[in-house]
Scaffold this motif. Structure first.
Motif, PDB file in Angstrom:
ATOM      1  N   GLN A  87       5.092   6.188  -7.063  1.00  0.00           N
ATOM      2  CA  GLN A  87       5.117   4.866  -7.692  1.00  0.00           C
ATOM      3  C   GLN A  87       3.870   4.104  -7.276  1.00  0.00           C
ATOM      4  N   LEU A  88       3.345   3.325  -8.206  1.00  0.00           N
ATOM      5  CA  LEU A  88       2.174   2.498  -7.950  1.00  0.00           C
ATOM      6  C   LEU A  88       2.528   1.046  -8.259  1.00  0.00           C
ATOM      7  N   GLN A  89       2.106   0.132  -7.393  1.00  0.00           N
ATOM      8  CA  GLN A  89       2.447  -1.276  -7.557  1.00  0.00           C
ATOM      9  C   GLN A  89       1.219  -2.141  -7.311  1.00  0.00           C
ATOM     10  N   GLU A  90       0.840  -2.898  -8.338  1.00  0.00           N
ATOM     11  CA  GLU A  90      -0.287  -3.813  -8.211  1.00  0.00           C
ATOM     12  C   GLU A  90       0.158  -5.133  -7.582  1.00  0.00           C
ATOM     13  N   SER A  91      -0.746  -5.757  -6.850  1.00  0.00           N
ATOM     14  CA  SER A  91      -0.455  -7.076  -6.284  1.00  0.00           C
ATOM     15  C   SER A  91      -1.760  -7.863  -6.159  1.00  0.00           C
ATOM     16  N   GLY A  92      -1.628  -9.192  -6.191  1.00  0.00           N
ATOM     17  CA  GLY A  92      -2.790 -10.054  -6.048  1.00  0.00           C
ATOM     18  C   GLY A  92      -2.602 -11.343  -6.820  1.00  0.00           C
ATOM     19  N   PRO A  93      -3.552 -12.269  -6.688  1.00  0.00           N
ATOM     20  CA  PRO A  93      -3.439 -13.558  -7.372  1.00  0.00           C
ATOM     21  C   PRO A  93      -3.405 -13.426  -8.887  1.00  0.00           C
ATOM     22  N   LEU A 142      -4.125 -16.005 -10.846  1.00  0.00           N
ATOM     23  CA  LEU A 142      -5.052 -16.984 -11.389  1.00  0.00           C
ATOM     24  C   LEU A 142      -6.328 -16.979 -10.546  1.00  0.00           C
ATOM     25  N   VAL A 143      -7.463 -16.863 -11.214  1.00  0.00           N
ATOM     26  CA  VAL A 143      -8.766 -16.851 -10.532  1.00  0.00           C
ATOM     27  C   VAL A 143      -9.689 -17.815 -11.278  1.00  0.00           C
ATOM     28  N   LYS A 144     -10.478 -18.545 -10.528  1.00  0.00           N
ATOM     29  CA  LYS A 144     -11.394 -19.499 -11.157  1.00  0.00           C
ATOM     30  C   LYS A 144     -12.663 -18.798 -11.651  1.00  0.00           C
ATOM     31  N   PRO A 145     -13.242 -19.302 -12.714  1.00  0.00           N
ATOM     32  CA  PRO A 145     -14.500 -18.730 -13.211  1.00  0.00           C
ATOM     33  C   PRO A 145     -15.563 -18.706 -12.117  1.00  0.00           C
ATOM     34  N   SER A 146     -16.366 -17.644 -12.121  1.00  0.00           N
ATOM     35  CA  SER A 146     -17.453 -17.357 -11.188  1.00  0.00           C
ATOM     36  C   SER A 146     -16.961 -16.807  -9.843  1.00  0.00           C
ATOM     37  N   GLN A 147     -15.644 -16.825  -9.603  1.00  0.00           N
ATOM     38  CA  GLN A 147     -15.129 -16.302  -8.345  1.00  0.00           C
ATOM     39  C   GLN A 147     -14.860 -14.811  -8.442  1.00  0.00           C
ATOM     40  N   THR A 148     -14.274 -14.258  -7.374  1.00  0.00           N
ATOM     41  CA  THR A 148     -14.015 -12.828  -7.303  1.00  0.00           C
ATOM     42  C   THR A 148     -12.537 -12.541  -7.474  1.00  0.00           C
ATOM     43  N   LEU A 149     -12.252 -11.633  -8.403  1.00  0.00           N
ATOM     44  CA  LEU A 149     -10.885 -11.163  -8.637  1.00  0.00           C
ATOM     45  C   LEU A 149     -10.613 -10.047  -7.631  1.00  0.00           C
ATOM     46  N   SER A 150      -9.484 -10.137  -6.922  1.00  0.00           N
ATOM     47  CA  SER A 150      -9.130  -9.112  -5.928  1.00  0.00           C
ATOM     48  C   SER A 150      -7.690  -8.656  -6.156  1.00  0.00           C
ATOM     49  N   LEU A 151      -7.512  -7.366  -6.325  1.00  0.00           N
ATOM     50  CA  LEU A 151      -6.192  -6.775  -6.516  1.00  0.00           C
ATOM     51  C   LEU A 151      -6.033  -5.559  -5.609  1.00  0.00           C
ATOM     52  N   THR A 152      -4.787  -5.289  -5.249  1.00  0.00           N
ATOM     53  CA  THR A 152      -4.460  -4.114  -4.436  1.00  0.00           C
ATOM     54  C   THR A 152      -3.389  -3.306  -5.135  1.00  0.00           C
ATOM     55  N   CYS A 153      -3.486  -2.006  -5.027  1.00  0.00           N
ATOM     56  CA  CYS A 153      -2.475  -1.091  -5.546  1.00  0.00           C
ATOM     57  C   CYS A 153      -1.874  -0.322  -4.363  1.00  0.00           C
ATOM     58  N   THR A 154      -0.566  -0.418  -4.216  1.00  0.00           N
ATOM     59  CA  THR A 154       0.138   0.291  -3.147  1.00  0.00           C
ATOM     60  C   THR A 154       0.820   1.525  -3.727  1.00  0.00           C
ATOM     61  N   VAL A 155       0.575   2.654  -3.116  1.00  0.00           N
ATOM     62  CA  VAL A 155       1.124   3.934  -3.555  1.00  0.00           C
ATOM     63  C   VAL A 155       2.309   4.308  -2.677  1.00  0.00           C
ATOM     64  N   SER A 156       3.424   4.630  -3.299  1.00  0.00           N
ATOM     65  CA  SER A 156       4.590   5.094  -2.547  1.00  0.00           C
ATOM     66  C   SER A 156       5.099   6.387  -3.158  1.00  0.00           C
ATOM     67  N   GLY A 157       5.829   7.158  -2.363  1.00  0.00           N
ATOM     68  CA  GLY A 157       6.344   8.438  -2.844  1.00  0.00           C
ATOM     69  C   GLY A 157       5.302   9.540  -2.839  1.00  0.00           C
ATOM     70  N   GLY A 158       4.198   9.291  -2.198  1.00  0.00           N
ATOM     71  CA  GLY A 158       3.129  10.279  -2.112  1.00  0.00           C
ATOM     72  C   GLY A 158       2.003   9.698  -1.296  1.00  0.00           C
ATOM     73  N   SER A 159       1.116  10.557  -0.795  1.00  0.00           N
ATOM     74  CA  SER A 159       0.013  10.083   0.029  1.00  0.00           C
ATOM     75  C   SER A 159      -1.263   9.919  -0.784  1.00  0.00           C
ATOM     76  N   ILE A 160      -1.931   8.809  -0.570  1.00  0.00           N
ATOM     77  CA  ILE A 160      -3.199   8.575  -1.251  1.00  0.00           C
ATOM     78  C   ILE A 160      -4.263   9.557  -0.747  1.00  0.00           C
ATOM     79  N   SER A 161      -4.016  10.167   0.396  1.00  0.00           N
ATOM     80  CA  SER A 161      -4.977  11.093   1.005  1.00  0.00           C
ATOM     81  C   SER A 161      -4.884  12.506   0.445  1.00  0.00           C
TER      82      SER A 161
END
Lengths: 106, 121
Positions: free
Chosen positions: B3-9, B11-30
């Motif tokens: 399973q993959l799950q995205e998370s993060g803000p 709403l982001v303001k113009p000119s700023q940086t969008l940051s998101l994380t994806c968490t992997v479960s049920g298996g190893s990212i390695s």
């Protein structure tokens, strides 16, 4: 980059109909073509890969064909669950998607 | 079942940086068998592949976004992340993370549910 063009953009059909969606690539992609189904609020779901191979668990009424630059997705007998939007994707790098075909109930 | 799950803000303001994380479960990212991807979907541009990372940190980006994108991986947490800088309203989209088998190029077999990011002041 490779451009993917789907037709039609919208398709109206009835339960039990046979429907075909076409996808054209701007240059040859051999058979590196996938089809996805997407329902509102959900992620795309892989249906077919390598142009004609059915992903596990996908009903056999779905089939794909083609190679090179022209491909088709056929649904042999539409079921109520099939009304959705369909996308083709060429999956060489960088990959690219068609603009989608919305399959609507007539 | 992975399973993959995205998370993060959302709403982001113009000119700023969008940051998101994806968490992997049920298996190893390695696992050496997979690439870990980001894709986005907007009404204007449809589905657009952003790029992927391998567990070693090797990356491949869409040339159209390469100048603004960084994808990184944290194998200790089974997470990978997206940073997109200098955002504008055109970057408003649903962002998905997804997995591909290395041997299958960019065939997107497993997707997260997606997260909507709006760029607005």
């Amino acid at each position: 980059d490779i451009q993917m063009t789907q037709s039609p953009s919208t398709l109206s059909a009835s339960v039990g109909d046979r429907v075909t969606i076409t996808c054209r690539a701007s240059q040859s992609i051999n058979k590196w073509l996938a089809w996805y189904q997407q329902k509102p609020g959900k992620a795309p779901k892989l249906l077919i890969y390598k142009a004609s191979s059915l992903e596990g668990g996908v009903p056999s009424r779905f089939s794909g064909s083609g190679s090179g630059t022209e491909f088709t997705l056929t649904i042999s007998s539409l079921q109520p669950d099939d009304f959705a939007t369909y996308y083709c994707q060429q999956y060489t790098s960088p990959c690219s998607f068609g603009q989608g075909t919305k399959l609507e109930i007539k | 079942q992975v399973q993959l799950q995205e998370s993060g803000p959302g709403l982001v303001k113009p000119s700023q940086t969008l940051s998101l994380t994806c968490t992997v479960s049920g298996g190893s990212i390695s696992s050496g068998d997979y690439y870990w991807n980001w894709i986005r979907q907007s009404p204007g541009k449809g589905l657009e592949w952003i790029g992927y990372i391998y567990y070693t940190g090797s990356t491949n980006y869409n040339p159209s976004l390469k100048s603004r994108v960084t994808i990184s991986v944290d194998t200790s947490k089974d997470q990978f992340s997206l940073k997109l800088n200098s955002v504008t309203a055109a970057d408003t989209a649903v962002y998905y993370c997804a997995r591909t088998l290395v041997r299958d190029q960019l065939l997107l077999t497993y997707w997260g549910q997606g997260t909507l990011v709006t760029v607005s002041s």
